[in-house]
Design a protein around this motif. Structure first.
Motif, PDB file in Angstrom:
ATOM      1  N   ILE A  96      32.591-128.216 -25.746  1.00 14.65           N
ATOM      2  CA  ILE A  96      31.237-127.660 -25.742  1.00 14.65           C
ATOM      3  C   ILE A  96      31.032-126.886 -24.447  1.00 14.65           C
ATOM      4  O   ILE A  96      31.247-127.429 -23.357  1.00 14.65           O
ATOM      5  CB  ILE A  96      30.185-128.776 -25.883  1.00 14.65           C
ATOM      6  CG1 ILE A  96      30.338-129.462 -27.247  1.00 14.65           C
ATOM      7  CG2 ILE A  96      28.774-128.217 -25.731  1.00 14.65           C
ATOM      8  CD1 ILE A  96      29.441-130.668 -27.429  1.00 14.65           C
ATOM      9  N   PRO A  97      30.613-125.623 -24.537  1.00 12.67           N
ATOM     10  CA  PRO A  97      30.441-124.816 -23.320  1.00 12.67           C
ATOM     11  C   PRO A  97      29.195-125.240 -22.547  1.00 12.67           C
ATOM     12  O   PRO A  97      28.434-126.109 -22.972  1.00 12.67           O
ATOM     13  CB  PRO A  97      30.308-123.393 -23.867  1.00 12.67           C
ATOM     14  CG  PRO A  97      29.735-123.570 -25.238  1.00 12.67           C
ATOM     15  CD  PRO A  97      30.318-124.860 -25.761  1.00 12.67           C
ATOM     16  N   GLY A  98      28.997-124.622 -21.399  1.00 14.76           N
ATOM     17  CA  GLY A  98      27.806-124.877 -20.608  1.00 14.76           C
ATOM     18  C   GLY A  98      26.539-124.568 -21.396  1.00 14.76           C
ATOM     19  O   GLY A  98      26.526-123.691 -22.265  1.00 14.76           O
ATOM     20  N   LEU A  99      25.476-125.273 -21.088  1.00 15.65           N
ATOM     21  CA  LEU A  99      24.226-125.128 -21.824  1.00 15.65           C
ATOM     22  C   LEU A  99      23.249-124.255 -21.046  1.00 15.65           C
ATOM     23  O   LEU A  99      23.235-124.255 -19.808  1.00 15.65           O
ATOM     24  CB  LEU A  99      23.612-126.511 -22.084  1.00 15.65           C
ATOM     25  CG  LEU A  99      24.500-127.495 -22.852  1.00 15.65           C
ATOM     26  CD1 LEU A  99      23.769-128.811 -23.078  1.00 15.65           C
ATOM     27  CD2 LEU A  99      24.945-126.901 -24.184  1.00 15.65           C
ATOM     28  N   PRO A 100      22.399-123.513 -21.755  1.00 13.87           N
ATOM     29  CA  PRO A 100      21.514-122.560 -21.075  1.00 13.87           C
ATOM     30  C   PRO A 100      20.330-123.209 -20.364  1.00 13.87           C
ATOM     31  O   PRO A 100      19.821-122.666 -19.384  1.00 13.87           O
ATOM     32  CB  PRO A 100      21.028-121.647 -22.216  1.00 13.87           C
ATOM     33  CG  PRO A 100      21.155-122.490 -23.448  1.00 13.87           C
ATOM     34  CD  PRO A 100      22.349-123.366 -23.224  1.00 13.87           C
ATOM     35  N   GLY A 101      19.849-124.333 -20.838  1.00 16.51           N
ATOM     36  CA  GLY A 101      18.652-124.934 -20.259  1.00 16.51           C
ATOM     37  C   GLY A 101      18.910-125.647 -18.946  1.00 16.51           C
ATOM     38  O   GLY A 101      19.993-126.174 -18.714  1.00 16.51           O
ATOM     39  N   GLU A 145      18.603-122.387 -35.971  1.00 14.96           N
ATOM     40  CA  GLU A 145      17.374-121.667 -35.624  1.00 14.96           C
ATOM     41  C   GLU A 145      16.630-122.352 -34.487  1.00 14.96           C
ATOM     42  O   GLU A 145      15.944-121.702 -33.693  1.00 14.96           O
ATOM     43  CB  GLU A 145      16.459-121.557 -36.851  1.00 14.96           C
ATOM     44  CG  GLU A 145      16.924-120.521 -37.868  1.00 14.96           C
ATOM     45  CD  GLU A 145      15.969-120.423 -39.052  1.00 14.96           C
ATOM     46  OE1 GLU A 145      15.041-121.264 -39.136  1.00 14.96           O
ATOM     47  OE2 GLU A 145      16.174-119.519 -39.888  1.00 14.96           O
ATOM     48  N   ALA A 146      16.764-123.660 -34.372  1.00 14.33           N
ATOM     49  CA  ALA A 146      16.073-124.413 -33.329  1.00 14.33           C
ATOM     50  C   ALA A 146      16.794-124.369 -31.986  1.00 14.33           C
ATOM     51  O   ALA A 146      16.252-124.852 -30.983  1.00 14.33           O
ATOM     52  CB  ALA A 146      15.891-125.858 -33.763  1.00 14.33           C
ATOM     53  N   LEU A 147      18.003-123.820 -31.944  1.00 11.83           N
ATOM     54  CA  LEU A 147      18.718-123.724 -30.681  1.00 11.83           C
ATOM     55  C   LEU A 147      18.133-122.615 -29.809  1.00 11.83           C
ATOM     56  O   LEU A 147      17.741-121.554 -30.309  1.00 11.83           O
ATOM     57  CB  LEU A 147      20.193-123.420 -30.925  1.00 11.83           C
ATOM     58  CG  LEU A 147      21.051-124.503 -31.573  1.00 11.83           C
ATOM     59  CD1 LEU A 147      22.440-123.953 -31.857  1.00 11.83           C
ATOM     60  CD2 LEU A 147      21.132-125.754 -30.705  1.00 11.83           C
ATOM     61  N   THR A 148      18.102-122.850 -28.520  1.00  9.91           N
ATOM     62  CA  THR A 148      17.770-121.777 -27.599  1.00  9.91           C
ATOM     63  C   THR A 148      18.904-120.756 -27.609  1.00  9.91           C
ATOM     64  O   THR A 148      20.042-121.075 -27.969  1.00  9.91           O
ATOM     65  CB  THR A 148      17.604-122.332 -26.175  1.00  9.91           C
ATOM     66  OG1 THR A 148      18.801-123.029 -25.807  1.00  9.91           O
ATOM     67  CG2 THR A 148      16.427-123.285 -26.089  1.00  9.91           C
ATOM     68  N   PRO A 149      18.653-119.494 -27.249  1.00  5.73           N
ATOM     69  CA  PRO A 149      19.731-118.520 -27.166  1.00  5.73           C
ATOM     70  C   PRO A 149      20.842-119.031 -26.250  1.00  5.73           C
ATOM     71  O   PRO A 149      20.592-119.508 -25.141  1.00  5.73           O
ATOM     72  CB  PRO A 149      19.048-117.277 -26.587  1.00  5.73           C
ATOM     73  CG  PRO A 149      17.619-117.409 -27.032  1.00  5.73           C
ATOM     74  CD  PRO A 149      17.326-118.887 -26.970  1.00  5.73           C
ATOM     75  N   GLY A 150      22.077-118.972 -26.752  1.00  2.00           N
ATOM     76  CA  GLY A 150      23.205-119.494 -26.005  1.00  2.00           C
ATOM     77  C   GLY A 150      23.434-120.984 -26.193  1.00  2.00           C
ATOM     78  O   GLY A 150      24.363-121.550 -25.603  1.00  2.00           O
ATOM     79  N   GLY A 151      22.594-121.620 -27.003  1.00  2.00           N
ATOM     80  CA  GLY A 151      22.753-123.044 -27.274  1.00  2.00           C
ATOM     81  C   GLY A 151      23.873-123.318 -28.265  1.00  2.00           C
ATOM     82  O   GLY A 151      24.438-122.407 -28.874  1.00  2.00           O
ATOM     83  N   THR A 152      24.183-124.598 -28.446  1.00  2.00           N
ATOM     84  CA  THR A 152      25.353-124.989 -29.237  1.00  2.00           C
ATOM     85  C   THR A 152      25.001-126.067 -30.254  1.00  2.00           C
ATOM     86  O   THR A 152      24.230-126.991 -29.960  1.00  2.00           O
ATOM     87  CB  THR A 152      26.471-125.525 -28.316  1.00  2.00           C
ATOM     88  OG1 THR A 152      26.921-124.468 -27.461  1.00  2.00           O
ATOM     89  CG2 THR A 152      27.659-126.051 -29.116  1.00  2.00           C
TER      90      THR A 152
END
Length: 270
Positions: free
Chosen positions: A29-34, A129-136
């Protein structure tokens, strides 16, 4: 398929083996945006692997969701509370068949749950759809419905003695899709998708260890269906145990259980 009742103690008998696929999923899992990130774990069970998320993202607010009161009780007792990095780990009742996030999430993860959810791929749209942009969105599921531990269970349940009690009780053979089907679904939803399979060769110890393994997971629907008739339940388990002994012979170092799993990591466009 019968909705199973769950036994946290039985499930955790092989906690180390069961946690390894989650750790392997987590590593991809890559880094998360939040900052701090918001994370959901669908089908958290007793919370032992949910706690690994807090080690990776110690500032995150992480919620584990499950529809088993027994599993949630264990998770609340063992893992809920503030995390070392100032985040928080909590647990709540929810069903993956209907759960939709009430707020944006940076990561939605599920480990060994979606194969119990009919038409689970149809839920991907709402979750992504509920993910933030760049989310996983990431998950892993057992991908071994054709393995002896499942095939023998189905064959036994279909015999004259048991089919009246166990017809349509067990997990169906199409409960997991092909890797290509998942890749196609996730890519069409606009995600960069990574899908793979891994076969683990678990070396189990103790008496009838494969039976003890499956009593924590795949056998739960049959145990639930026969719970009102302990004599019948014990008879079915004894017959199944004998079949497993032949299919998974013991060796001086233990009993080998080959176990294939399917993984997917889908990252939403930033």
């Amino acid at each position: 398929m019968t909705k199973p009742t769950w036994d946290p103690a039985q499930y955790l008998r092989h906690a180390g083996h069961r946690a390894r696929p989650f750790a392997d999923l987590l590593a991809r899992i890559p880094g998360l945006p939040g900052d701090p990130p918001r994370i959901a774990d669908l089908g958290c069970g007793p919370g032992n692997v949910t706690a690994l998320l807090a080690e990776r993202w110690p500032t995150a607010h992480i919620t584990g969701y499950d529809n088993s009161p027994a599993m949630l009780d264990r998770a609340h007792a063992d893992h809920e509370g503030p995390t070392t990095g100032g985040g928080r780990l909590d647990f709540a009742e929810a069903d993956a068949r209907t759960w939709t996030p009430a707020e944006p999430h940076d990561l939605i993860v599920s480990s060994a749950t979606l194969h119990w959810v009919p038409a689970h791929a149809d839920r991907f749209t709402d979750w992504i759809e509920a993910l933030t942009p760049g989310g996983t969105f990431a998950f892993q599921v057992p991908d071994n419905i054709d393995a002896p531990l499942h095939a023998l269970m189905r064959e036994l349940a279909a015999t004259a003695r048991w089919k009246g009690r166990l017809a349509d009780v067990l997990r169906p053979e199409d409960s997991v899709h092909t890797p290509g089907a998942y890749l196609d679904r996730l890519a069409r939803l606009g995600c960069a998708a990574d899908v793979w399979q891994t076969t683990y060769f678990h070396v189990l110890e103790g008496e009838d260890p494969v039976l003890e393994w499956v009593k924590g997971t795949g056998l739960r629907p049959a145990l639930t269906a026969l719970a009102d008739d302990p004599e019948a339940r014990d008879a079915f388990v004894a017959e199944y145990r004998d079949l497993l002994r032949d299919a998974y012979p013991s060796a001086p170092y233990g009993t080998v259980l080959p176990f294939r799993r399917l993984f997917a990591v889908a990252r939403k466009a930033a």
